[in-house]
Scaffold this motif. Structure first.
Motif, PDB file in Angstrom:
ATOM      1  N   VAL A   9      51.123  25.637  15.681  1.00  0.00           N
ATOM      2  CA  VAL A   9      51.762  26.364  14.577  1.00  0.00           C
ATOM      3  C   VAL A   9      51.585  27.865  14.763  1.00  0.00           C
ATOM      4  CG1 VAL A   9      51.647  26.825  12.106  1.00  0.00           C
ATOM      5  CG2 VAL A   9      51.599  24.467  12.921  1.00  0.00           C
ATOM      6  N   LEU A  10      50.378  28.295  15.098  1.00  0.00           N
ATOM      7  CA  LEU A  10      50.115  29.730  15.253  1.00  0.00           C
ATOM      8  C   LEU A  10      50.903  30.311  16.428  1.00  0.00           C
ATOM      9  CD1 LEU A  10      46.271  29.869  14.570  1.00  0.00           C
ATOM     10  CD2 LEU A  10      48.139  30.460  13.022  1.00  0.00           C
ATOM     11  N   PHE A  11      50.896  29.603  17.558  1.00  0.00           N
ATOM     12  CA  PHE A  11      51.630  30.108  18.721  1.00  0.00           C
ATOM     13  C   PHE A  11      53.134  30.103  18.451  1.00  0.00           C
ATOM     14  CE2 PHE A  11      53.975  29.423  22.685  1.00  0.00           C
ATOM     15  CZ  PHE A  11      53.570  30.527  23.400  1.00  0.00           C
ATOM     16  N   SER A  12      53.637  29.057  17.791  1.00  0.00           N
ATOM     17  CA  SER A  12      55.068  28.978  17.490  1.00  0.00           C
ATOM     18  C   SER A  12      55.477  30.076  16.514  1.00  0.00           C
ATOM     19  CB  SER A  12      55.422  27.596  16.921  1.00  0.00           C
ATOM     20  OG  SER A  12      55.150  26.585  17.851  1.00  0.00           O
ATOM     21  N   THR A  13      54.591  30.403  15.587  1.00  0.00           N
ATOM     22  CA  THR A  13      54.866  31.510  14.666  1.00  0.00           C
ATOM     23  C   THR A  13      54.987  32.818  15.430  1.00  0.00           C
ATOM     24  OG1 THR A  13      53.658  30.400  12.886  1.00  0.00           O
ATOM     25  CG2 THR A  13      54.010  32.775  12.664  1.00  0.00           C
ATOM     26  N   TYR A  14      54.063  33.047  16.346  1.00  0.00           N
ATOM     27  CA  TYR A  14      54.109  34.250  17.173  1.00  0.00           C
ATOM     28  C   TYR A  14      55.383  34.271  18.023  1.00  0.00           C
ATOM     29  CZ  TYR A  14      53.024  37.257  21.181  1.00  0.00           C
ATOM     30  OH  TYR A  14      53.085  38.197  22.169  1.00  0.00           O
ATOM     31  N   ALA A  15      55.719  33.134  18.626  1.00  0.00           N
ATOM     32  CA  ALA A  15      56.918  33.059  19.467  1.00  0.00           C
ATOM     33  C   ALA A  15      58.183  33.287  18.643  1.00  0.00           C
ATOM     34  CB  ALA A  15      56.979  31.701  20.161  1.00  0.00           C
ATOM     35  N   GLU A  16      58.215  32.752  17.422  1.00  0.00           N
ATOM     36  CA  GLU A  16      59.378  32.939  16.550  1.00  0.00           C
ATOM     37  C   GLU A  16      59.560  34.403  16.189  1.00  0.00           C
ATOM     38  OE1 GLU A  16      62.663  32.336  14.156  1.00  0.00           O
ATOM     39  OE2 GLU A  16      61.726  30.983  15.620  1.00  0.00           O
ATOM     40  N   LEU A  17      58.469  35.094  15.900  1.00  0.00           N
ATOM     41  CA  LEU A  17      58.553  36.510  15.565  1.00  0.00           C
ATOM     42  C   LEU A  17      58.995  37.335  16.768  1.00  0.00           C
ATOM     43  CD1 LEU A  17      55.290  36.809  13.440  1.00  0.00           C
ATOM     44  CD2 LEU A  17      57.634  37.043  12.580  1.00  0.00           C
ATOM     45  N   ARG A  18      58.483  37.005  17.943  1.00  0.00           N
ATOM     46  CA  ARG A  18      58.893  37.708  19.156  1.00  0.00           C
ATOM     47  C   ARG A  18      60.364  37.471  19.444  1.00  0.00           C
ATOM     48  NH1 ARG A  18      55.295  39.295  23.194  1.00  0.00           N
ATOM     49  NH2 ARG A  18      57.247  39.861  24.257  1.00  0.00           N
ATOM     50  N   ALA A  19      60.795  36.228  19.287  1.00  0.00           N
ATOM     51  CA  ALA A  19      62.192  35.897  19.569  1.00  0.00           C
ATOM     52  C   ALA A  19      63.130  36.595  18.583  1.00  0.00           C
ATOM     53  CB  ALA A  19      62.392  34.386  19.497  1.00  0.00           C
ATOM     54  N   GLY A  78      61.409  27.840   4.782  1.00  0.00           N
ATOM     55  CA  GLY A  78      60.588  26.643   4.933  1.00  0.00           C
ATOM     56  C   GLY A  78      61.330  25.398   4.494  1.00  0.00           C
ATOM     57  N   GLY A  79      62.125  25.529   3.425  1.00  0.00           N
ATOM     58  CA  GLY A  79      62.858  24.380   2.907  1.00  0.00           C
ATOM     59  C   GLY A  79      63.941  23.885   3.833  1.00  0.00           C
ATOM     60  N   TYR A  80      64.517  24.766   4.638  1.00  0.00           N
ATOM     61  CA  TYR A  80      65.595  24.362   5.546  1.00  0.00           C
ATOM     62  C   TYR A  80      65.095  24.102   6.961  1.00  0.00           C
ATOM     63  CZ  TYR A  80      68.276  26.636   1.793  1.00  0.00           C
ATOM     64  OH  TYR A  80      68.785  27.022   0.579  1.00  0.00           O
ATOM     65  N   ALA A  81      63.793  24.261   7.195  1.00  0.00           N
ATOM     66  CA  ALA A  81      63.259  24.224   8.562  1.00  0.00           C
ATOM     67  C   ALA A  81      63.404  22.850   9.209  1.00  0.00           C
ATOM     68  CB  ALA A  81      61.792  24.662   8.566  1.00  0.00           C
ATOM     69  N   ILE A  82      63.075  21.792   8.487  1.00  0.00           N
ATOM     70  CA  ILE A  82      63.183  20.452   9.074  1.00  0.00           C
ATOM     71  C   ILE A  82      64.649  20.111   9.334  1.00  0.00           C
ATOM     72  CG2 ILE A  82      62.784  17.987   8.679  1.00  0.00           C
ATOM     73  CD1 ILE A  82      60.306  18.712   7.106  1.00  0.00           C
ATOM     74  N   VAL A  92      60.938  15.236  20.056  1.00  0.00           N
ATOM     75  CA  VAL A  92      59.509  15.520  20.206  1.00  0.00           C
ATOM     76  C   VAL A  92      58.740  14.872  19.066  1.00  0.00           C
ATOM     77  CG1 VAL A  92      57.763  17.334  20.414  1.00  0.00           C
ATOM     78  CG2 VAL A  92      60.094  17.730  21.261  1.00  0.00           C
ATOM     79  N   ARG A  93      57.672  14.204  19.408  1.00  0.00           N
ATOM     80  CA  ARG A  93      56.857  13.544  18.387  1.00  0.00           C
ATOM     81  C   ARG A  93      55.877  14.550  17.790  1.00  0.00           C
ATOM     82  NH1 ARG A  93      54.501   7.810  20.028  1.00  0.00           N
ATOM     83  NH2 ARG A  93      54.042   7.960  17.805  1.00  0.00           N
ATOM     84  N   LEU A  94      56.325  15.207  16.753  1.00  0.00           N
ATOM     85  CA  LEU A  94      55.501  16.165  16.031  1.00  0.00           C
ATOM     86  C   LEU A  94      55.589  15.868  14.544  1.00  0.00           C
ATOM     87  CD1 LEU A  94      56.337  19.611  17.706  1.00  0.00           C
ATOM     88  CD2 LEU A  94      54.149  18.410  17.763  1.00  0.00           C
ATOM     89  N   PRO A  95      54.529  16.156  13.799  1.00  0.00           N
ATOM     90  CA  PRO A  95      54.637  16.029  12.339  1.00  0.00           C
ATOM     91  C   PRO A  95      55.714  16.983  11.827  1.00  0.00           C
ATOM     92  CG  PRO A  95      52.337  16.256  13.024  1.00  0.00           C
ATOM     93  CD  PRO A  95      53.170  16.538  14.224  1.00  0.00           C
ATOM     94  N   PRO A  96      56.680  16.497  11.063  1.00  0.00           N
ATOM     95  CA  PRO A  96      57.754  17.377  10.572  1.00  0.00           C
ATOM     96  C   PRO A  96      57.241  18.577   9.787  1.00  0.00           C
ATOM     97  CG  PRO A  96      58.277  15.072  10.152  1.00  0.00           C
ATOM     98  CD  PRO A  96      56.857  15.112  10.618  1.00  0.00           C
ATOM     99  N   LEU A  97      56.043  18.465   9.237  1.00  0.00           N
ATOM    100  CA  LEU A  97      55.483  19.549   8.439  1.00  0.00           C
ATOM    101  C   LEU A  97      55.283  20.820   9.270  1.00  0.00           C
ATOM    102  CD1 LEU A  97      54.468  19.921   5.513  1.00  0.00           C
ATOM    103  CD2 LEU A  97      52.167  19.479   6.380  1.00  0.00           C
ATOM    104  N   VAL A  98      55.200  20.668  10.592  1.00  0.00           N
ATOM    105  CA  VAL A  98      54.992  21.824  11.468  1.00  0.00           C
ATOM    106  C   VAL A  98      56.113  22.846  11.298  1.00  0.00           C
ATOM    107  CG1 VAL A  98      55.046  22.531  13.895  1.00  0.00           C
ATOM    108  CG2 VAL A  98      53.577  20.646  13.178  1.00  0.00           C
ATOM    109  N   PHE A  99      57.338  22.381  11.145  1.00  0.00           N
ATOM    110  CA  PHE A  99      58.490  23.285  11.133  1.00  0.00           C
ATOM    111  C   PHE A  99      58.524  24.189   9.892  1.00  0.00           C
ATOM    112  CE2 PHE A  99      59.627  19.565  13.706  1.00  0.00           C
ATOM    113  CZ  PHE A  99      59.866  20.197  14.920  1.00  0.00           C
TER     114      PHE A  99
END
Length: 253
Positions: A9-19, A78-82, A92-99
């Motif tokens: 989650v932390l790395f994806s947040t950083y990557a999202e901000l960079r992107a 957050g509401g539209y993320a999933i 990808v098998r990830l908990p949907p809450l991650v998004f």
């Protein structure tokens, strides 16, 4: 496993901000421009035309619009993320809450940058930092929990009913007008103030303004109620997402 998810989650947040910074020159600037344009419109109507603003209306409105932009962005993004990540949910098998968490944390980092600018503007307007600032993280935590809880509930429902997005936008507009974002609570008639006291958004807005403008500590009783409601909403949202998670991969097919 949980530690790996936190790191993801932390790395994806950083990557999202960079992107976002790489693909858009107006990413962070738009966070300033959008509330600034709305603030200008409300200032023109309520302060210049209707003469109901008052001497402190500009900083009052600036705080309200900045906090509301953060809350609204966390709820909607957050509401539209999933829903927006359904193809990835299937692959990808990830908990949907991650998004939704990634979206909300990204918006919170943006808010932190804008808040520094807000403090500088308030200082220039004659409202320097004060001793009550230590209570701001508590108020912000209550705001984030409330927005996250609403975002989790919406994120679980929107994949099932995508058209719900249009209803949510209208509901948030109504909430903004009924939550003291653009008007002080003391303007509300006495017999209706108890209704405003039940609105978590109105409570945290009033507490944040009290700290930033007047150095007043929050109403701890009201803030505790807001925190309790927010925690309950978060739990309900988490249960919603967990309960509906098995259905999301099928929606992506």
């Amino acid at each position: 496993m949980r530690l790996h998810l936190v790191e993801l989650v932390l790395f994806s947040t950083y990557a999202e901000l960079r992107a976002e910074a790489a693909r858009s020159y107006l990413g962070l600037i738009w966070w300033v421009l959008e509330p600034a344009m709305m603030m200008g419109a409300f200032w023109l109507v309520f302060d210049v035309i209707l003469k109901t603003g008052g001497p402190d209306y500009v900083p009052f409105l600036l705080i309200g619009m900045t906090l509301w932009q953060w809350m609204k962005s966390c709820i909607t993004h957050g509401g539209y993320a999933i829903w927006g990540s359904l193809p990835m949910v299937r692959q990808v098998r990830l908990p949907p809450l991650v998004f939704p968490l990634i979206a909300m944390l990204s918006d919170t980092v943006k808010f932190a940058c804008i808040f520094v600018l807000l403090v500088a503007i308030l200082w220039a307007l004659g409202y320097p930092p004060n001793a009550a600032y230590w209570a701001l993280p508590i108020v912000f935590a209550a705001i984030f929990l409330a927005a996250a809880g609403a975002g989790f509930v919406i994120s679980a429902l929107v994949p099932l009913v995508p058209d719900l997005r249009f209803v949510i936008e209208q509901v948030l507009m109504v909430v903004m007008f009924l939550s003291g974002v653009i008007f002080p609570l003391d303007k509300v008639p006495e017999h209706l103030r108890w209704v405003m006291a039940l609105n978590p958004v109105a409570v945290v807005m009033d507490d944040a303004r009290g700290i930033l403008l007047h150095g007043q500590l929050p109403n701890w009783t009201g803030l505790s109620k807001v925190a309790l409601i927010s925690v309950v909403l978060c739990v309900v949202g988490l249960l919603f997402v967990q309960r509906l998670a098995p259905r999301f991969p099928k929606l992506a097919s």
